[in-house]
Design a protein around this motif. Structure first.
Motif, PDB file in Angstrom:
ATOM      1  N   ASN A  38       2.172   4.829   3.103  1.00  0.00           N
ATOM      2  CA  ASN A  38       2.949   4.495   4.298  1.00  0.00           C
ATOM      3  C   ASN A  38       4.418   4.657   3.937  1.00  0.00           C
ATOM      4  OD1 ASN A  38       0.701   3.650   5.862  1.00  0.00           O
ATOM      5  ND2 ASN A  38       0.662   1.728   4.721  1.00  0.00           N
ATOM      6  N   THR A  39       5.070   5.628   4.549  1.00  0.00           N
ATOM      7  CA  THR A  39       6.489   5.849   4.295  1.00  0.00           C
ATOM      8  C   THR A  39       7.134   6.455   5.536  1.00  0.00           C
ATOM      9  OG1 THR A  39       8.116   6.936   2.870  1.00  0.00           O
ATOM     10  CG2 THR A  39       6.075   8.138   3.245  1.00  0.00           C
ATOM     11  N   ASP A  40       8.403   6.179   5.682  1.00  0.00           N
ATOM     12  CA  ASP A  40       9.160   6.781   6.776  1.00  0.00           C
ATOM     13  C   ASP A  40       9.592   8.203   6.429  1.00  0.00           C
ATOM     14  OD1 ASP A  40       8.935   4.448   8.239  1.00  0.00           O
ATOM     15  OD2 ASP A  40      10.836   3.627   7.483  1.00  0.00           O
ATOM     16  N   GLU A  41       9.528   8.528   5.144  1.00  0.00           N
ATOM     17  CA  GLU A  41       9.915   9.860   4.682  1.00  0.00           C
ATOM     18  C   GLU A  41       8.817  10.865   5.031  1.00  0.00           C
ATOM     19  OE1 GLU A  41      12.831  10.530   3.189  1.00  0.00           O
ATOM     20  OE2 GLU A  41      13.413   8.425   3.278  1.00  0.00           O
ATOM     21  N   PRO A  42       9.200  12.051   5.500  1.00  0.00           N
ATOM     22  CA  PRO A  42       8.178  13.065   5.767  1.00  0.00           C
ATOM     23  C   PRO A  42       7.565  13.561   4.452  1.00  0.00           C
ATOM     24  CG  PRO A  42      10.377  13.980   6.068  1.00  0.00           C
ATOM     25  CD  PRO A  42      10.547  12.522   5.805  1.00  0.00           C
ATOM     26  N   ILE A  43       6.277  13.762   4.468  1.00  0.00           N
ATOM     27  CA  ILE A  43       5.566  14.243   3.282  1.00  0.00           C
ATOM     28  C   ILE A  43       5.174  15.698   3.513  1.00  0.00           C
ATOM     29  CG2 ILE A  43       3.504  13.989   1.852  1.00  0.00           C
ATOM     30  CD1 ILE A  43       5.335  11.637   1.529  1.00  0.00           C
ATOM     31  N   ASP A  44       5.618  16.563   2.630  1.00  0.00           N
ATOM     32  CA  ASP A  44       5.224  17.969   2.646  1.00  0.00           C
ATOM     33  C   ASP A  44       4.093  18.099   1.637  1.00  0.00           C
ATOM     34  OD1 ASP A  44       4.964  20.694   1.860  1.00  0.00           O
ATOM     35  OD2 ASP A  44       6.994  21.118   2.591  1.00  0.00           O
ATOM     36  N   ALA A 134       8.648  11.536  -6.439  1.00  0.00           N
ATOM     37  CA  ALA A 134       8.613  11.023  -7.806  1.00  0.00           C
ATOM     38  C   ALA A 134       7.646   9.847  -7.895  1.00  0.00           C
ATOM     39  CB  ALA A 134      10.014  10.609  -8.255  1.00  0.00           C
ATOM     40  N   HIS A 135       7.696   8.960  -6.917  1.00  0.00           N
ATOM     41  CA  HIS A 135       6.820   7.785  -6.918  1.00  0.00           C
ATOM     42  C   HIS A 135       5.357   8.178  -6.725  1.00  0.00           C
ATOM     43  CE1 HIS A 135      10.595   5.387  -5.562  1.00  0.00           C
ATOM     44  NE2 HIS A 135      10.613   5.655  -6.850  1.00  0.00           N
ATOM     45  N   LEU A 136       5.112   9.175  -5.883  1.00  0.00           N
ATOM     46  CA  LEU A 136       3.743   9.669  -5.692  1.00  0.00           C
ATOM     47  C   LEU A 136       3.154  10.161  -7.011  1.00  0.00           C
ATOM     48  CD1 LEU A 136       3.769  11.788  -2.412  1.00  0.00           C
ATOM     49  CD2 LEU A 136       2.168   9.968  -2.993  1.00  0.00           C
ATOM     50  N   LEU A 137       3.941  10.938  -7.724  1.00  0.00           N
ATOM     51  CA  LEU A 137       3.471  11.473  -8.997  1.00  0.00           C
ATOM     52  C   LEU A 137       3.259  10.348 -10.012  1.00  0.00           C
ATOM     53  CD1 LEU A 137       2.675  14.075 -10.388  1.00  0.00           C
ATOM     54  CD2 LEU A 137       5.070  14.432 -10.985  1.00  0.00           C
ATOM     55  N   GLY A 165       2.388   0.469   0.595  1.00  0.00           N
ATOM     56  CA  GLY A 165       1.271  -0.111   1.333  1.00  0.00           C
ATOM     57  C   GLY A 165      -0.088   0.343   0.847  1.00  0.00           C
ATOM     58  N   LEU A 166      -0.205   0.523  -0.465  1.00  0.00           N
ATOM     59  CA  LEU A 166      -1.451   1.014  -1.037  1.00  0.00           C
ATOM     60  C   LEU A 166      -2.261  -0.112  -1.652  1.00  0.00           C
ATOM     61  CD1 LEU A 166      -0.028   4.183  -2.807  1.00  0.00           C
ATOM     62  CD2 LEU A 166      -1.466   4.148  -0.768  1.00  0.00           C
ATOM     63  N   ASP A 167      -3.551  -0.080  -1.413  1.00  0.00           N
ATOM     64  CA  ASP A 167      -4.480  -1.022  -2.019  1.00  0.00           C
ATOM     65  C   ASP A 167      -5.042  -0.371  -3.282  1.00  0.00           C
ATOM     66  OD1 ASP A 167      -7.726  -1.645  -2.037  1.00  0.00           O
ATOM     67  OD2 ASP A 167      -6.465  -3.427  -1.740  1.00  0.00           O
ATOM     68  N   VAL A 168      -4.925  -1.054  -4.404  1.00  0.00           N
ATOM     69  CA  VAL A 168      -5.316  -0.473  -5.683  1.00  0.00           C
ATOM     70  C   VAL A 168      -6.774  -0.019  -5.691  1.00  0.00           C
ATOM     71  CG1 VAL A 168      -5.874  -2.662  -6.824  1.00  0.00           C
ATOM     72  CG2 VAL A 168      -5.165  -0.706  -8.181  1.00  0.00           C
ATOM     73  N   GLU A 169      -7.665  -0.788  -5.093  1.00  0.00           N
ATOM     74  CA  GLU A 169      -9.088  -0.422  -5.103  1.00  0.00           C
ATOM     75  C   GLU A 169      -9.356   0.832  -4.273  1.00  0.00           C
ATOM     76  OE1 GLU A 169     -11.451  -1.588  -7.145  1.00  0.00           O
ATOM     77  OE2 GLU A 169      -9.822  -2.773  -7.996  1.00  0.00           O
TER      78      GLU A 169
END
Length: 181
Positions: A38-44, A134-137, A165-169
């Motif tokens: 969940n992010t306001d930034e567009p994801i390419d 960077a955070h995704l990686l 907003g990620l659930d670890v499981e």
């Protein structure tokens, strides 16, 4: 100079194959995590795939362009497996493979999002341009390591998961499916 220093015997066929399989798994897993955030930034998703695929490109540059230094780093890592290889690279070479990758990509005029995503993926406090890549990686690499060795979740990882907003499981299950293939 590069043409004269490239040695094809630094990585054997199996190591080379493993490198690219790992790169493809990382690319796909990074896209899977990107689909969940969940992010306001567009994801390419093309950029997302590319940062996963090429995140360790600096290792190839070291192995084929500077084999003596690559071997020194790998030897040091063998006796210090508990230490992140980037720390060893910085100690031995004064530069990390991520920095090498980013510098080459700047020269090759790759998109800034790819450059920053790779350059800063181990700096969880990075809040600059394209920080979400960077955070995704970071999240993806950490999750793959978590699946591999069962290490506990560190504070940086918990904060990154929470920020997006990620659930670890849920992330663990989705990334595990990619890794299993």
């Amino acid at each position: 100079v590069m043409g004269q220093s490239v040695r094809p015997d630094v990585m054997d066929h199996e190591q080379h194959r493993h490198y690219w399989i790992e790169a493809m798994v990382m690319a796909r897993a990074t896209v899977v995590v990107a689909e969940m955030i969940n992010t306001d930034e567009p994801i390419d998703f093309g950029v997302t795939y590319l940062i996963g695929l090429l995140n360790n490109f600096g290792h190839l540059v070291l192995a084929y362009g500077f084999p003596h230094y690559y071997e020194r780093v790998m030897d040091a890592h063998l006796v210090n497996t508990h230490v992140d290889v980037s720390i060893i690279e910085h100690q031995v070479l004064g530069i990390t493979n991520e920095q090498i990758t980013a510098l080459l990509f700047e020269v090759w005029e790759m998109p800034s999002s790819v450059i920053q995503g790779i350059r800063h993926h181990k700096a969880t406090s990075y809040k600059g341009e394209h920080c979400h890549y960077a955070h995704l990686l970071f999240i993806t690499k950490y999750m793959i390591r978590y699946l591999d060795d069962g290490s506990c979740l560190e504070q940086d990882m918990k904060a990154a998961l929470e920020k997006y907003g990620l659930d670890v499981e849920k992330v663990k299950k989705r990334v595990a499916k990619v890794v299993e293939r």
